[in-house]
Design an enzyme around this catalytic site. Structure first.
Site, PDB file in Angstrom:
ATOM      1  N   PRO A  82       0.815  -1.204   0.000  1.00 25.78           N
ATOM      2  CA  PRO A  82       0.000   0.000   0.000  1.00 25.78           C
ATOM      3  C   PRO A  82       0.857   1.266   0.000  1.00 25.78           C
ATOM      4  O   PRO A  82       1.369   1.677   1.027  1.00 25.78           O
ATOM      5  CB  PRO A  82      -0.860  -0.111   1.258  1.00 25.78           C
ATOM      6  CG  PRO A  82      -0.314  -1.226   2.045  1.00 25.78           C
ATOM      7  CD  PRO A  82       0.635  -1.992   1.213  1.00 25.78           C
ATOM      8  N   GLU A  83       1.023   1.823  -1.186  1.00 28.09           N
ATOM      9  CA  GLU A  83       1.634   3.150  -1.324  1.00 28.09           C
ATOM     10  C   GLU A  83       0.484   4.080  -1.693  1.00 28.09           C
ATOM     11  O   GLU A  83      -0.675   3.666  -1.658  1.00 28.09           O
ATOM     12  CB  GLU A  83       2.723   3.116  -2.405  1.00 28.09           C
ATOM     13  CG  GLU A  83       3.801   2.076  -2.102  1.00 28.09           C
ATOM     14  CD  GLU A  83       4.918   2.023  -3.142  1.00 28.09           C
ATOM     15  OE1 GLU A  83       5.172   3.050  -3.803  1.00 28.09           O
ATOM     16  OE2 GLU A  83       5.523   0.965  -3.294  1.00 28.09           O
TER      17      GLU A  83
ATOM     18  N   LYS B 276       0.206   7.953   2.758  1.00 25.94           N
ATOM     19  CA  LYS B 276      -0.288   6.585   2.894  1.00 25.94           C
ATOM     20  C   LYS B 276      -1.265   6.433   4.059  1.00 25.94           C
ATOM     21  O   LYS B 276      -1.647   5.319   4.406  1.00 25.94           O
ATOM     22  CB  LYS B 276       0.898   5.624   3.091  1.00 25.94           C
ATOM     23  CG  LYS B 276       1.929   5.700   1.968  1.00 25.94           C
ATOM     24  CD  LYS B 276       3.189   4.929   2.310  1.00 25.94           C
ATOM     25  CE  LYS B 276       4.304   5.250   1.315  1.00 25.94           C
ATOM     26  NZ  LYS B 276       5.593   4.659   1.724  1.00 25.94           N
TER      27      LYS B 276
ATOM     28  N   ARG C 276      16.500  -0.950   1.192  1.00 24.18           N
ATOM     29  CA  ARG C 276      15.452  -1.599   0.407  1.00 24.18           C
ATOM     30  C   ARG C 276      15.998  -2.115  -0.903  1.00 24.18           C
ATOM     31  O   ARG C 276      16.862  -1.491  -1.521  1.00 24.18           O
ATOM     32  CB  ARG C 276      14.291  -0.635   0.099  1.00 24.18           C
ATOM     33  CG  ARG C 276      14.174   0.531   0.978  1.00 24.18           C
ATOM     34  CD  ARG C 276      13.126   0.443   2.065  1.00 24.18           C
ATOM     35  NE  ARG C 276      12.125  -0.562   1.896  1.00 24.18           N
ATOM     36  CZ  ARG C 276      11.543  -1.179   2.911  1.00 24.18           C
ATOM     37  NH1 ARG C 276      11.940  -0.913   4.138  1.00 24.18           N
ATOM     38  NH2 ARG C 276      10.607  -2.029   2.708  1.00 24.18           N
TER      39      ARG C 276
END
Length: 277
Positions: A2-3, A59, A267
């Site tokens: 969920p961005e 978000k 990341r």
DNA sequence: CCCAAGTCCTGGTTGC
DNA sequence: TGCAACCAGGACTTGG
């Protein structure tokens, strides 16, 4: 996943399906995911209040509630969070973290479930406005309150990689790992570049890609590379449009070079060394 | 064992 | 030297 585009997809559905509904009963909570409130406060405060508006910043989902105290329910889906709206007979499953029964004046009863495998999601219940941490966020990446000169000013003297800069929600709110890789590919900028090293022209290119990529994600109702589904449990379509994310070892569709994978800001990061400079 | 979309916290480094 | 700003990396959690 969920961005911003995934959260916006959910926001639009919630706005349509639960605005005007009233909390009837709190069936389940996960106390470790609560912030700024206790389990008892949730159970005591929610029943009887209507959801007046469903908003979003970055978000975060912001549900404005009716009644005394100007309460807000602020939700963050973390990495694996889902919001499902369904029949009031919805049952508590292994990953159900919150389950609310909703009723309404002249509308069918419903259930709103917050599912989250990894428990990185958060639920804040606060009087007077949304959760305090909302104030730490930069402008929403989708709106027009910011421009290239804003990014240039924030970039000054920053040695961090440009991808880390994009992921920092204090600069712009809403960009996550997938859309960061995509935006940088479209802007033809290497994610490992020091933020302060970007030229004015490169900052313009970056700015010009941010909103269109996010808008495309919203148009396709989100990116279901792994867990994302909308409030009806449907997957999105953006995962079929990924140009860079997850394509390590494959050929770049723009220049034919082979994508490489590196770690930036902790990341996994994929980019094309041929055309992202 | 590796990896995974999120944010928060800590401890070390940089530089005014 | 003092100290805030900055930055990298780990923690959190569960599953594939």
């Amino acid at each position: 996943m969920p961005e911003l585009p995934e959260v916006e997809t959910i926001r639009r559905q919630l706005a349509e399906t639960v605005t005007g509904l009233r909390f009837a009963h709190v069936h389940a909570t996960e106390p470790n995911m609560l912030r700024d409130c206790t389990d008892q406060e949730v159970r005591a405060t929610l029943p009887g209040r209507f959801i007046e508006e469903v908003d979003r910043l970055g978000k975060f989902l912001l549900l404005r509630l009716s009644g005394e105290g100007k309460y807000y329910l602020t939700l963050h889906l973390g990495m694996t969070g889902q919001i499902l709206v369904g029949s009031p007979t919805s049952e508590v499953g292994p990953h159900t973290r919150f389950l609310f029964a909703l009723g309404g004046l002249g509308s069918e009863p419903a259930a709103m479930e917050f599912r989250d495998i990894r428990k990185f999601g958060r639920l804040h219940l606060t009087p007077g406005g949304p959760a305090p941490r909302i104030r730490l966020l930069g402008p929403d990446a989708l709106n027009r309150e910011w421009d290239a000169s804003y990014l240039a000013a924030r970039s000054k003297g920053r040695k961090i990689a440009i991808k880390a800069f994009l992921l920092d929600q204090r600069n712009l709110a809403g960009i996550g790992n997938i859309y960061a890789d995509e935006i940088l590919w479209w802007a033809e900028i290497a994610p490992i570049r020091a933020t302060q090293s970007l030229s004015a022209g490169e900052t313009e290119r970056l700015t010009a890609e941010i909103r269109p990529r996010l808008e495309e994600g919203i148009r396709l109702r989100g990116c279901s590379i792994s867990d994302f589904v909308d409030t009806k449990g449907r997957t999105g379509g953006f995962q079929d449009r990924l140009m860079a994310y997850g394509r390590q070892g494959q050929e770049c569709s723009r220049c034919g070079a082979i994508f490489v994978r590196v770690v930036v800001a902790g990341r996994g990061t994929t980019y094309c060394p041929g055309c992202q400079k």
